[in-house]
Design a protein around this motif. Structure first.
Motif, PDB file in Angstrom:
ATOM      1  N   SER A  54      48.083  54.342  31.627  1.00  0.00           N
ATOM      2  CA  SER A  54      46.675  54.488  30.981  1.00  0.00           C
ATOM      3  C   SER A  54      45.592  53.401  31.838  1.00  0.00           C
ATOM      4  N   LYS A  55      46.342  52.416  32.320  1.00  0.00           N
ATOM      5  CA  LYS A  55      45.140  51.421  33.078  1.00  0.00           C
ATOM      6  C   LYS A  55      45.452  51.357  34.545  1.00  0.00           C
ATOM      7  N   LYS A  56      44.444  51.126  35.359  1.00  0.00           N
ATOM      8  CA  LYS A  56      44.600  50.530  36.826  1.00  0.00           C
ATOM      9  C   LYS A  56      44.349  48.801  36.758  1.00  0.00           C
ATOM     10  N   VAL A  57      45.105  48.491  37.806  1.00  0.00           N
ATOM     11  CA  VAL A  57      45.237  47.100  37.866  1.00  0.00           C
ATOM     12  C   VAL A  57      45.061  46.611  39.405  1.00  0.00           C
ATOM     13  N   ILE A  58      44.154  45.434  39.492  1.00  0.00           N
ATOM     14  CA  ILE A  58      44.120  44.774  40.647  1.00  0.00           C
ATOM     15  C   ILE A  58      44.772  43.400  40.480  1.00  0.00           C
ATOM     16  N   ILE A  59      45.917  42.894  41.066  1.00  0.00           N
ATOM     17  CA  ILE A  59      46.559  41.639  41.080  1.00  0.00           C
ATOM     18  C   ILE A  59      46.133  40.809  42.226  1.00  0.00           C
ATOM     19  N   PHE A  60      45.482  39.637  41.585  1.00  0.00           N
ATOM     20  CA  PHE A  60      45.123  38.513  42.484  1.00  0.00           C
ATOM     21  C   PHE A  60      46.129  37.307  42.193  1.00  0.00           C
ATOM     22  N   LYS A  62      47.403  34.833  43.811  1.00  0.00           N
ATOM     23  CA  LYS A  62      47.002  33.395  44.123  1.00  0.00           C
ATOM     24  C   LYS A  62      46.071  32.923  43.238  1.00  0.00           C
ATOM     25  N   LEU A  63      44.995  33.609  42.852  1.00  0.00           N
ATOM     26  CA  LEU A  63      44.156  33.298  41.846  1.00  0.00           C
ATOM     27  C   LEU A  63      44.603  33.210  40.601  1.00  0.00           C
ATOM     28  N   GLY A  64      45.591  33.752  40.252  1.00  0.00           N
ATOM     29  CA  GLY A  64      46.304  33.608  38.993  1.00  0.00           C
ATOM     30  C   GLY A  64      45.785  34.392  37.798  1.00  0.00           C
ATOM     31  N   PHE A  65      45.131  35.899  38.348  1.00  0.00           N
ATOM     32  CA  PHE A  65      44.839  36.722  37.309  1.00  0.00           C
ATOM     33  C   PHE A  65      44.988  38.007  37.779  1.00  0.00           C
ATOM     34  N   VAL A  66      44.721  38.928  36.780  1.00  0.00           N
ATOM     35  CA  VAL A  66      44.722  40.467  37.061  1.00  0.00           C
ATOM     36  C   VAL A  66      43.333  41.174  36.624  1.00  0.00           C
ATOM     37  N   LEU A  67      42.743  42.269  37.017  1.00  0.00           N
ATOM     38  CA  LEU A  67      41.730  42.894  36.508  1.00  0.00           C
ATOM     39  C   LEU A  67      42.197  44.317  36.008  1.00  0.00           C
ATOM     40  N   LYS A  68      42.066  44.646  34.875  1.00  0.00           N
ATOM     41  CA  LYS A  68      42.409  45.990  34.471  1.00  0.00           C
ATOM     42  C   LYS A  68      41.310  46.727  34.141  1.00  0.00           C
ATOM     43  N   TRP A  69      41.341  47.912  34.301  1.00  0.00           N
ATOM     44  CA  TRP A  69      40.325  48.888  33.571  1.00  0.00           C
ATOM     45  C   TRP A  69      40.818  50.141  33.247  1.00  0.00           C
ATOM     46  N   ASP A  70      40.204  50.861  32.229  1.00  0.00           N
ATOM     47  CA  ASP A  70      40.646  52.223  31.447  1.00  0.00           C
ATOM     48  C   ASP A  70      39.379  52.801  30.890  1.00  0.00           C
ATOM     49  N   ASN A  71      39.396  54.045  30.499  1.00  0.00           N
ATOM     50  CA  ASN A  71      38.346  54.664  29.680  1.00  0.00           C
ATOM     51  C   ASN A  71      39.315  55.253  28.362  1.00  0.00           C
ATOM     52  N   GLU A 102      31.644  46.824  30.482  1.00  0.00           N
ATOM     53  CA  GLU A 102      31.796  47.991  30.474  1.00  0.00           C
ATOM     54  C   GLU A 102      30.958  48.700  31.764  1.00  0.00           C
ATOM     55  N   HIS A 103      31.660  49.522  32.393  1.00  0.00           N
ATOM     56  CA  HIS A 103      30.774  50.054  33.481  1.00  0.00           C
ATOM     57  C   HIS A 103      31.363  51.724  33.670  1.00  0.00           C
ATOM     58  N   LEU A 104      30.369  52.730  33.543  1.00  0.00           N
ATOM     59  CA  LEU A 104      30.551  54.256  33.806  1.00  0.00           C
ATOM     60  C   LEU A 104      31.574  54.610  32.795  1.00  0.00           C
ATOM     61  N   GLY A 105      31.648  54.053  31.521  1.00  0.00           N
ATOM     62  CA  GLY A 105      32.467  54.439  30.623  1.00  0.00           C
ATOM     63  C   GLY A 105      33.910  53.751  30.643  1.00  0.00           C
ATOM     64  N   TYR A 106      34.127  52.999  31.616  1.00  0.00           N
ATOM     65  CA  TYR A 106      35.466  52.179  31.899  1.00  0.00           C
ATOM     66  C   TYR A 106      35.295  50.691  31.294  1.00  0.00           C
ATOM     67  N   ASP A 107      36.174  50.086  30.418  1.00  0.00           N
ATOM     68  CA  ASP A 107      36.280  48.776  29.885  1.00  0.00           C
ATOM     69  C   ASP A 107      37.177  48.110  31.153  1.00  0.00           C
ATOM     70  N   TRP A 108      36.459  46.961  31.522  1.00  0.00           N
ATOM     71  CA  TRP A 108      37.059  46.098  32.610  1.00  0.00           C
ATOM     72  C   TRP A 108      37.299  44.773  32.026  1.00  0.00           C
ATOM     73  N   ILE A 109      38.503  44.283  31.881  1.00  0.00           N
ATOM     74  CA  ILE A 109      38.984  43.164  31.431  1.00  0.00           C
ATOM     75  C   ILE A 109      39.680  42.188  32.535  1.00  0.00           C
ATOM     76  N   ILE A 110      39.647  40.866  32.158  1.00  0.00           N
ATOM     77  CA  ILE A 110      40.484  39.970  33.290  1.00  0.00           C
ATOM     78  C   ILE A 110      41.553  39.505  32.293  1.00  0.00           C
ATOM     79  N   GLN A 111      42.806  39.268  33.044  1.00  0.00           N
ATOM     80  CA  GLN A 111      43.911  38.542  32.362  1.00  0.00           C
ATOM     81  C   GLN A 111      44.685  37.724  33.112  1.00  0.00           C
TER      82      GLN A 111
END
Length: 220
Positions: A54-60, A62-71, A102-111
Motif C-alpha cells: 500500500s505504501k511507496k518508499v524512498i530510502i535514504f 546514509k541519512l538514516g531515514f525513509v519517507l513513506k506515503w500512501d492514500n 498531507e499532500h494531494l490526499g497522500y499522507d507523508w511520514i518519516i521513519q
C-alpha cells in the motif's frame, strides 16, 4: 526514540514541505521524474525507491531515514501505533516514526531506517542467537500470541528466529507486552521483511498490518 532523526526533521522541515509540494500525481507514477526531483532537494546523498502493498518508499540509507506515503491510511496508522507504543513504554521495539504532512490526499511520514531480517545471513543470525538462554516454552507461548491475529497466516507470521533474538534482547516479559500490543492492534503481517534491526536492537519495520476488511482499520 532517535533524537538525531527528530532533530533532522525539525531542522529541515521547510525542505521536506517544499519537496513534497512539488510531487504531483504524475511524478509519483514516474520514477525518473521522482528521482530528478529528489535529487534537487537531497543532492548530497544517495537514495533508492521501494514499494509495498500500500505504501511507496524512498530510502535514504546514509541519512538514516525513509519517507513513506500512501492514500489508504496505512502511513498514518503507523504513526498512531508508534505514538501509542511510546505511551506504553514499547518505543524501543519501533523505529522513530512521525508525520510530515498531507499532500494531494497522500499522507507523508518519516521513519528511522532499519535493516530487514530477511537480509541477514544464516551465520549472522546464529551468531546473534548463540548467547541467548531464553526458555523454549516461553518462546513457544510468545510465538503463538504473535500469530493469534485475524487474517494472520503462518506465511505472514513472525519469524521464530527474530522472536528468539528479540526475547533475548528485551526479555520475555517486555516481549510479551509487545505481543499483546500486536494482538490488540491486529498487526498481522510481521514476516521477515517487516521485522529487523536498528544496530543490534530488534524492531518492527512495517507495522500497519495488512487487512482485507476495512473494519480492521482501527485508526483510519
Amino acid at each position: 526514540m532517535n533524537n538525531s532523526i527528530e532533530k533532522y526533521v525539525k531542522e529541515n522541515r521547510r525542505k521536506f514541505l517544499n519537496y513534497i509540494a512539488e510531487v504531483t500525481e504524475d511524478i509519483m507514477e514516474d520514477e525518473d521524474e521522482l528521482e530528478s526531483l529528489t535529487d534537487k532537494y537531497f543532492d548530497n546523498t544517495t537514495f533508492e525507491f521501494d514499494e509495498g502493498a500500500s505504501k511507496k518508499v524512498i530510502i535514504f540509507d546514509k541519512l538514516g531515514f525513509v519517507l513513506k506515503w500512501d492514500n489508504q491510511g496505512d502511513s498514518c496508522r503507523e504513526v498512531t501505533l508508534y505514538e501509542e507504543a511510546v505511551q506504553k513504554s514499547l518505543a524501543d521495539f519501533f523505529p522513530y516514526t512521525a508525520v510530515i504532512c498531507e499532500h494531494l490526499g497522500y499522507d507523508w511520514i518519516i521513519q528511522e531506517i532499519a535493516k530487514p531480517f530477511f537480509t541477514y545471513y544464516r551465520k549472522d543470525i546464529r551468531e546473534m542467537q548463540k548467547t541467548i538462554k531464553t526458555h523454549q516454552q516461553g518462546l513457544d507461548i510468545l510465538y503463538n500470541m504473535f500469530c493469534d491475529i485475524p487474517n494472520c497466516t503462518r506465511t505472514d507470521c513472525l519469524s521464530a528466529d527474530w522472536l528468539k533474538i528479540a526475547a533475548g534482547f528485551f526479555g520475555l516479559t517486555l516481549t510479551g507486552k509487545l505481543a499483546r500490543f500486536v494482538q490488540e492492534n491486529r498487526i498481522n503481517d510481521l514476516h521477515s521483511g517487516n521485522v529487523g534491526f536498528i544496530g543490534k536492537r530488534p524492531v518492527l519495520i512495517d507495522f500497519c498490518g495488512y487487512h482485507w476488511d476495512e473494519d480492521y482499520y482501527k485508526y483510519s
